[in-house]
Design an enzyme around this catalytic site. Sequence first.
Site, mmCIF file in Angstrom:
data_model
loop_
_atom_site.group_PDB
_atom_site.id
_atom_site.type_symbol
_atom_site.label_atom_id
_atom_site.label_comp_id
_atom_site.label_asym_id
_atom_site.label_seq_id
_atom_site.Cartn_x
_atom_site.Cartn_y
_atom_site.Cartn_z
ATOM 1 C CE1 TYR A 102 -3.680 -2.400 0.001
ATOM 2 C CE2 TYR A 102 -2.782 -3.253 2.038
ATOM 3 C CZ TYR A 102 -3.652 -3.364 0.978
ATOM 4 O OH TYR A 102 -4.501 -4.425 0.894
ATOM 5 N N PRO A 115 -11.144 0.039 -3.013
ATOM 6 C CG PRO A 115 -11.077 -1.995 -1.921
ATOM 7 C CD PRO A 115 -10.591 -0.579 -1.795
ATOM 8 C CG HIS A 338 -7.353 -2.077 0.163
ATOM 9 N ND1 HIS A 338 -7.383 -2.813 1.334
ATOM 10 C CD2 HIS A 338 -7.719 -2.929 -0.816
ATOM 11 C CE1 HIS A 338 -7.762 -4.055 1.050
ATOM 12 N NE2 HIS A 338 -7.967 -4.146 -0.243
ATOM 13 C CB SER A 549 -11.808 -10.302 -3.067
ATOM 14 O OG SER A 549 -11.910 -10.321 -1.671
#
Length: 621
Positions: A102, A115, A338, A549
Amino acid sequence: WEREARPCGLLKQTALNKIPGRFQLHQEALPYLPVPPLQQTLDRYLLALQPIVSPEELSHTQKLVAEFRKPGGVGERLQKGLERRAKKTENWLSDWWLKTAYLEYRLPVVVHSSPGVVLPKQDFLDRQGQLRFAAKLIEGILDFKTMIDNETLPVEYMGGKPLCMNQYYQILSSCRIPGPKRDSIVNYAKGKKQSRHITVVHNFQFFELDVYNSDGSPLTADQLFIQLEKIWNTSLQTNKEPIGILTTNHRNSWAKAYNNLLKDKTNKESVRAIEKSICTVCLDAPMPRVSEDIYKSRVAAQMLHGGGSRLNSGNRWFDKTLQFIIAEDGSCGLVYEHAPSEGPPIVALLDHIVEFTKKPEVGKSSTVPLPMPKKLRFNITPEIKNDIEQAKQNLNIMVEDLDIKVMVFHQFGKGFPKSEKISPDAFIQLALQLAYYRMYGHACATYESASLRMFRLGRTDTIRSTSVASLKFVQSMDSPDKSDQEKAELLRRATQAHREYTDMAIRGNAIDRHLLGLKLQAIEDLVSIPELFMDTAYAVAMHFNLSTSQVPAKTDCVMCFGPVVPDGYGVCYNPMEEHINFAISAFNSCADTNAARMAHYLEKALLDMRILLQAAPKSKL
């Protein structure tokens, strides 16, 4: 941030409060993330390569693995380094993962990392309805925040094992800060200067809205509605500079612009107010009207990027961990940064809020007049205006490039695979393998996230859904010389293999994070990177054409995210009892990928697999 991640930092350390809270006691009872045995990981790595690389590449890698695993060799040395690291840290992986996955990732967070979640369309049609719903939603957020603050959040379990709850303590009152080489995260959830306000954005204008009364009680929905109306009425101009667009840029460019923006005292105060807020609520302009069949896909795009500089992208601060989005036409959802958290805690918060918004109002609201919410001012210099224009151009290219399709698969839900004694997740993953194989004639590296929350500060590892067993099944599916009985047998074996890999992963025995750890250990030891990691096969294994996912929710929603490679797909799904929500993304700039085509093949794969199981009598497996 690194210090913040330790559970002891999560308690209000006042003189009176030296007694460890429920949260800390719970955390300290959790096991540490293990370092898997080296030989086991290397064997499993070779197995994982089998279905995705050529026999020549595989035999080359076998030689490299043999070299790496020699007694007293490089592998053993790095493994010992990892084991030492595991002894002296709370989680040998979490800091490394946060940085590599990240904070050091330089592509924009928009599309590439953050997301979105699409919520069911609300039935309001005007400003009044929009603000009433927003007020109730904020009340629900504050209700959840009370549980976090009082440490009364019910502990979650997976297969009877308690899970790490740390991520819940990172998602409110936090924000990402851009840096020239690595970003950082600030968290204002704890300590004396706890956040008391949220940020509200309307027509690209930011407001600081205090959500607590002077006695510390949260504002009621009625009070919040009055405050939101004041915000609405003082932000009617639609020609404001979209300062929030800056957060959509490449991280290095944004870091430069950020430092430049903060030279001005007013700007600095405004940015700090956004960063310190509990979360952001974006009151969006209505979405352009579209036909029913593409509506959900359009909302997904709105959640991921806001639709471009002409629509709602300026109505965001993408570095904020949580942004709830409510448009005037009833479209709503959220987007989240995220780095602090995975999907499930976000969805748990969402489920709580959605349930809360259905409850009737209780009690009478106080009639005390409330202060005017504070408008956050920005002084826009020619240089900042230029940064905004630059960010707009880059964002609009990204918006045009994202191909996203939300598909509601209505034929059956998780009930069907369960009736066949097959894990619904394994069934869906296998259908994805079949769809991809039919489209491209070969298998690809597939990433499915597995939760490591059984361990202290655990994040995720990778379930590699492409296996020897899955390849055998997808190759047999359309082959005339296999009977339905044999195909059904291979299907069951493949789902069983997936189930086993999943169990292995959640117990900390998958291979991806371990391999990453060995590589990062080499970098940290300042030794040359082992050949194993410079190998073509390793690059193929890490090029996830399918990034997937499962994010289950009680609410009939779907999470969505962009692909992780230029020629790949992002696939997220929420299996409900009678239907399955899918969000499939791809890039228009890649001629070989197409989200709608993938959705079509996926639907066919799911149906064909059901027909196959219904045709073949249950096996002895």
